[in-house]
Design a protein around this motif. Sequence first.
Motif, PDB file in Angstrom:
ATOM      1  N   GLY A  10     -59.476  61.846 -17.854  1.00  0.00           N
ATOM      2  CA  GLY A  10     -58.185  62.217 -16.856  1.00  0.00           C
ATOM      3  C   GLY A  10     -56.900  61.713 -17.397  1.00  0.00           C
ATOM      4  N   VAL A  12     -55.799  58.534 -17.386  1.00  0.00           N
ATOM      5  CA  VAL A  12     -55.871  57.011 -17.697  1.00  0.00           C
ATOM      6  C   VAL A  12     -56.892  57.228 -18.996  1.00  0.00           C
ATOM      7  N   ASP A  31     -67.114  62.769 -20.114  1.00  0.00           N
ATOM      8  CA  ASP A  31     -66.552  63.399 -18.629  1.00  0.00           C
ATOM      9  C   ASP A  31     -67.519  64.491 -17.999  1.00  0.00           C
ATOM     10  N   PRO A  32     -67.566  64.474 -16.821  1.00  0.00           N
ATOM     11  CA  PRO A  32     -68.342  65.745 -16.202  1.00  0.00           C
ATOM     12  C   PRO A  32     -67.698  67.220 -16.398  1.00  0.00           C
ATOM     13  N   ALA A  46     -57.541  64.545 -11.313  1.00  0.00           N
ATOM     14  CA  ALA A  46     -56.275  64.837 -10.293  1.00  0.00           C
ATOM     15  C   ALA A  46     -55.075  64.946 -11.191  1.00  0.00           C
ATOM     16  N   ALA A  47     -55.131  64.354 -12.247  1.00  0.00           N
ATOM     17  CA  ALA A  47     -54.249  64.498 -13.384  1.00  0.00           C
ATOM     18  C   ALA A  47     -53.592  65.858 -13.352  1.00  0.00           C
ATOM     19  N   ALA A  51     -47.844  66.881  -9.477  1.00  0.00           N
ATOM     20  CA  ALA A  51     -46.582  67.410  -9.561  1.00  0.00           C
ATOM     21  C   ALA A  51     -45.784  66.962 -10.721  1.00  0.00           C
ATOM     22  N   GLY A  52     -46.164  65.485 -11.102  1.00  0.00           N
ATOM     23  CA  GLY A  52     -45.497  64.816 -12.326  1.00  0.00           C
ATOM     24  C   GLY A  52     -44.485  64.429 -11.894  1.00  0.00           C
ATOM     25  N   MET A  53     -44.027  64.099 -10.720  1.00  0.00           N
ATOM     26  CA  MET A  53     -42.513  63.309 -10.293  1.00  0.00           C
ATOM     27  C   MET A  53     -42.834  61.830 -10.867  1.00  0.00           C
ATOM     28  N   VAL A 171     -71.093  59.307 -16.542  1.00  0.00           N
ATOM     29  CA  VAL A 171     -71.321  58.048 -16.923  1.00  0.00           C
ATOM     30  C   VAL A 171     -71.668  57.197 -15.489  1.00  0.00           C
ATOM     31  N   TYR A 312     -53.606  56.107  -7.125  1.00  0.00           N
ATOM     32  CA  TYR A 312     -53.156  56.851  -5.851  1.00  0.00           C
ATOM     33  C   TYR A 312     -52.242  58.026  -6.199  1.00  0.00           C
ATOM     34  N   ARG A 313     -50.857  57.999  -5.566  1.00  0.00           N
ATOM     35  CA  ARG A 313     -50.061  58.958  -5.702  1.00  0.00           C
ATOM     36  C   ARG A 313     -48.988  58.923  -6.796  1.00  0.00           C
ATOM     37  N   HIS A 314     -49.266  57.798  -7.616  1.00  0.00           N
ATOM     38  CA  HIS A 314     -48.424  57.391  -8.708  1.00  0.00           C
ATOM     39  C   HIS A 314     -48.944  57.235 -10.103  1.00  0.00           C
ATOM     40  N   GLY A 315     -50.105  58.018 -10.127  1.00  0.00           N
ATOM     41  CA  GLY A 315     -50.539  57.853 -11.558  1.00  0.00           C
ATOM     42  C   GLY A 315     -49.717  57.938 -12.874  1.00  0.00           C
ATOM     43  N   TRP A 316     -49.094  59.230 -12.676  1.00  0.00           N
ATOM     44  CA  TRP A 316     -48.218  59.757 -13.906  1.00  0.00           C
ATOM     45  C   TRP A 316     -47.054  58.658 -14.017  1.00  0.00           C
ATOM     46  N   LEU A 317     -46.507  58.049 -12.728  1.00  0.00           N
ATOM     47  CA  LEU A 317     -45.379  57.100 -12.936  1.00  0.00           C
ATOM     48  C   LEU A 317     -45.954  55.730 -13.455  1.00  0.00           C
TER      49      LEU A 317
HETATM   50  C1  LIG Z   1     -51.691  66.895  -5.267  1.00  0.00           C
HETATM   51  C2  LIG Z   1     -51.466  65.800  -6.146  1.00  0.00           C
HETATM   52  C3  LIG Z   1     -50.038  65.587  -6.686  1.00  0.00           C
HETATM   53  C4  LIG Z   1     -49.700  64.474  -7.399  1.00  0.00           C
HETATM   54  N1  LIG Z   1     -48.424  64.161  -7.670  1.00  0.00           N
HETATM   55  C5  LIG Z   1     -48.063  63.310  -8.420  1.00  0.00           C
HETATM   56  C6  LIG Z   1     -46.764  62.890  -8.866  1.00  0.00           C
HETATM   57  O1  LIG Z   1     -45.838  63.584  -8.715  1.00  0.00           O
HETATM   58  N2  LIG Z   1     -46.497  61.776  -9.610  1.00  0.00           N
HETATM   59  C7  LIG Z   1     -47.292  60.845  -9.806  1.00  0.00           C
HETATM   60  O2  LIG Z   1     -46.933  59.786 -10.499  1.00  0.00           O
HETATM   61  N3  LIG Z   1     -48.925  61.141  -9.521  1.00  0.00           N
HETATM   62  C8  LIG Z   1     -49.195  62.234  -8.874  1.00  0.00           C
HETATM   63  N4  LIG Z   1     -50.395  62.090  -8.369  1.00  0.00           N
HETATM   64  C9  LIG Z   1     -51.321  61.162  -8.657  1.00  0.00           C
HETATM   65  C10 LIG Z   1     -52.013  61.402 -10.066  1.00  0.00           C
HETATM   66  O3  LIG Z   1     -52.376  62.571 -10.316  1.00  0.00           O
HETATM   67  C11 LIG Z   1     -53.262  60.277 -10.170  1.00  0.00           C
HETATM   68  O4  LIG Z   1     -52.767  58.925  -9.674  1.00  0.00           O
HETATM   69  C12 LIG Z   1     -53.907  60.180 -11.401  1.00  0.00           C
HETATM   70  O5  LIG Z   1     -54.496  61.482 -11.919  1.00  0.00           O
HETATM   71  C13 LIG Z   1     -54.972  59.145 -11.543  1.00  0.00           C
HETATM   72  O6  LIG Z   1     -55.357  59.308 -12.965  1.00  0.00           O
HETATM   73  P1  LIG Z   1     -56.926  58.887 -13.230  1.00  0.00           P
HETATM   74  O7  LIG Z   1     -57.024  58.861 -14.730  1.00  0.00           O
HETATM   75  O8  LIG Z   1     -57.384  57.473 -12.813  1.00  0.00           O
HETATM   76  O9  LIG Z   1     -57.868  60.056 -12.423  1.00  0.00           O
HETATM   77  P2  LIG Z   1     -58.226  61.412 -12.794  1.00  0.00           P
HETATM   78  O10 LIG Z   1     -56.793  61.913 -13.328  1.00  0.00           O
HETATM   79  O11 LIG Z   1     -58.575  61.933 -11.451  1.00  0.00           O
HETATM   80  O12 LIG Z   1     -59.213  61.271 -13.765  1.00  0.00           O
HETATM   81  C14 LIG Z   1     -60.528  60.932 -13.585  1.00  0.00           C
HETATM   82  C15 LIG Z   1     -61.410  61.493 -14.473  1.00  0.00           C
HETATM   83  O13 LIG Z   1     -62.640  60.881 -14.793  1.00  0.00           O
HETATM   84  C16 LIG Z   1     -63.891  61.679 -14.662  1.00  0.00           C
HETATM   85  N5  LIG Z   1     -64.929  61.120 -14.123  1.00  0.00           N
HETATM   86  C17 LIG Z   1     -65.201  61.177 -12.915  1.00  0.00           C
HETATM   87  N6  LIG Z   1     -66.599  60.711 -12.558  1.00  0.00           N
HETATM   88  C18 LIG Z   1     -66.929  60.198 -13.842  1.00  0.00           C
HETATM   89  C19 LIG Z   1     -68.152  59.645 -14.224  1.00  0.00           C
HETATM   90  N7  LIG Z   1     -69.209  59.202 -13.396  1.00  0.00           N
HETATM   91  N8  LIG Z   1     -68.347  59.559 -15.859  1.00  0.00           N
HETATM   92  C20 LIG Z   1     -67.345  60.014 -16.389  1.00  0.00           C
HETATM   93  N9  LIG Z   1     -65.915  60.372 -15.944  1.00  0.00           N
HETATM   94  C21 LIG Z   1     -65.944  60.620 -14.669  1.00  0.00           C
HETATM   95  C22 LIG Z   1     -63.210  63.064 -13.718  1.00  0.00           C
HETATM   96  O14 LIG Z   1     -63.923  64.175 -14.231  1.00  0.00           O
HETATM   97  C23 LIG Z   1     -61.626  62.939 -14.257  1.00  0.00           C
HETATM   98  O15 LIG Z   1     -61.717  63.844 -15.493  1.00  0.00           O
HETATM   99  C24 LIG Z   1     -50.852  63.375  -7.617  1.00  0.00           C
HETATM  100  C25 LIG Z   1     -51.967  63.518  -7.425  1.00  0.00           C
HETATM  101  C26 LIG Z   1     -52.415  64.628  -6.321  1.00  0.00           C
HETATM  102  C27 LIG Z   1     -53.876  64.917  -6.138  1.00  0.00           C
END
Ligand SMILES: Cc1cc2nc3c(=O)[nH]c(=O)nc-3n(C[C@H](O)[C@H](O)[C@H](O)COP(=O)(O)OP(=O)(O)OC[C@H]3O[C@@H](n4cnc5c(N)ncnc54)[C@H](O)[C@@H]3O)c2cc1C
Length: 338
Positions: A10, A12, A31-32, A46-47, A51-53, A171, A312-317
């Motif tokens: 994702g 991160v 990744d699955p 989720a990424a 929206a990417g704000m 994993v 949470y809701r700030h991943g891109w931030l």
């Molecule tokens: C509708 C919506 C709008 C959003 N808007 C914004 C915004 O405007 N600005 C902002 O900053 N943030 C926003 N976010 C939040 C942001 O998308 C998330 O905080 C961010 O994606 C989290 O990143 P991550 O890499 O932790 O998780 P993810 O992006 O969810 O990536 C996790 C990855 O891990 C993989 N995975 C899961 N289980 C396993 C496993 N057992 N083994 C190996 N891989 C696995 C998944 O397949 C996935 O690819 C929004 C989220 C949503 C849902």
Amino acid sequence: MASIGIAGAGLVGRLFAWALSRAGHQVEVFDPAPGPAPRFDGQGAAAFSAAGMLSPRAEAESGGAAIAALGWTSLALWPQIVAQLRLPVRLQFDDSLLLAHGQDFGAAQRALARIDGAEALSADQLAELEPSLQPGLRAWRLPGEGLIHPVEAMTALHEGATARWHWGQVVPAIEPGCLGDHRFDWAIDARGLGAKSIHLPLRGVRGEIISLALAGHGLRRPLRLLHPRHRIYLLPRDEATLIVGASEIESEDRSPVSLQSAVELMAAAHSLMPALAEARITRLDVNLRPALPDHHPHAHAEPGLLRLNGLYRHGWLLAPALVQQLLLGSGLASLELS
Ligand SMILES: Cc1cc2nc3c(=O)[nH]c(=O)nc-3n(C[C@H](O)[C@H](O)[C@H](O)COP(=O)(O)OP(=O)(O)OC[C@H]3O[C@@H](n4cnc5c(N)ncnc54)[C@H](O)[C@@H]3O)c2cc1C
């Protein structure tokens, strides 16, 4: 040079993979998902749905000063990251606007009390900045806020990372230096909601988001509507595409967007921009934000193991600031322009 295994491709996971491979490490990512592209079926990272704000000021309303401070650090890092990617990524910092309808002015003022640096705009100033908006709105500018194109950024990070990508691989367990049965010098847990366990009390927070097509829509910057019930945003993805988001529902239901959310989001967006009446709905998307009970991120480092979650809701931030902290702390790499 270290061998590094990353669970999760994702936001991160891709940021780590890109930075670490660029620093000369041998990187493998698991990744699955069946492949690197988004599917928009509610199941992937989720990424892709975000929206990417990039809103450190507005997010401070609920997240507080710590989230804002991390956000400003990321805002300084994103241009350096994007400058080093080979594929184009839309990134803009033309401020964002907070808007309220006249009858919601009281509720808007309560929210504004928790937001630093909001500058009130006159009707003329608003009309000059955003001529396509409904006249009569109250407006405030949030200087320095921006926007990134999540799908372009995810694509460019994947393309730019010289890593071995293992798709279709779950994993199940992560220990220092181990992803399941695979051994590395360092293991990185970037599984988002997939890392949910008794040790990490993650939960998914459902978010629904809508893509609209409207050629020549004219919107220049992201908008947030301060409304007593709905916190919606409307943003330009490109000259002919707009994004309306997002619901925030305490549920891990990944089923399609509900009629109620769709109606509420689109009605609120239409109340800001009358021309949306002619927009076409091109995608209704849903995903789950990985959240911890306090809504703050969790970054962990020990020899052989890095974990980052709860964005949470700030991943891109927040992601660049937090990934950078872990990279510098472990001495493995840096996201900064080399
Ligand atoms: C509708 C919506 C709008 C959003 N808007 C914004 C915004 O405007 N600005 C902002 O900053 N943030 C926003 N976010 C939040 C942001 O998308 C998330 O905080 C961010 O994606 C989290 O990143 P991550 O890499 O932790 O998780 P993810 O992006 O969810 O990536 C996790 C990855 O891990 C993989 N995975 C899961 N289980 C396993 C496993 N057992 N083994 C190996 N891989 C696995 C998944 O397949 C996935 O690819 C929004 C989220 C949503 C849902």
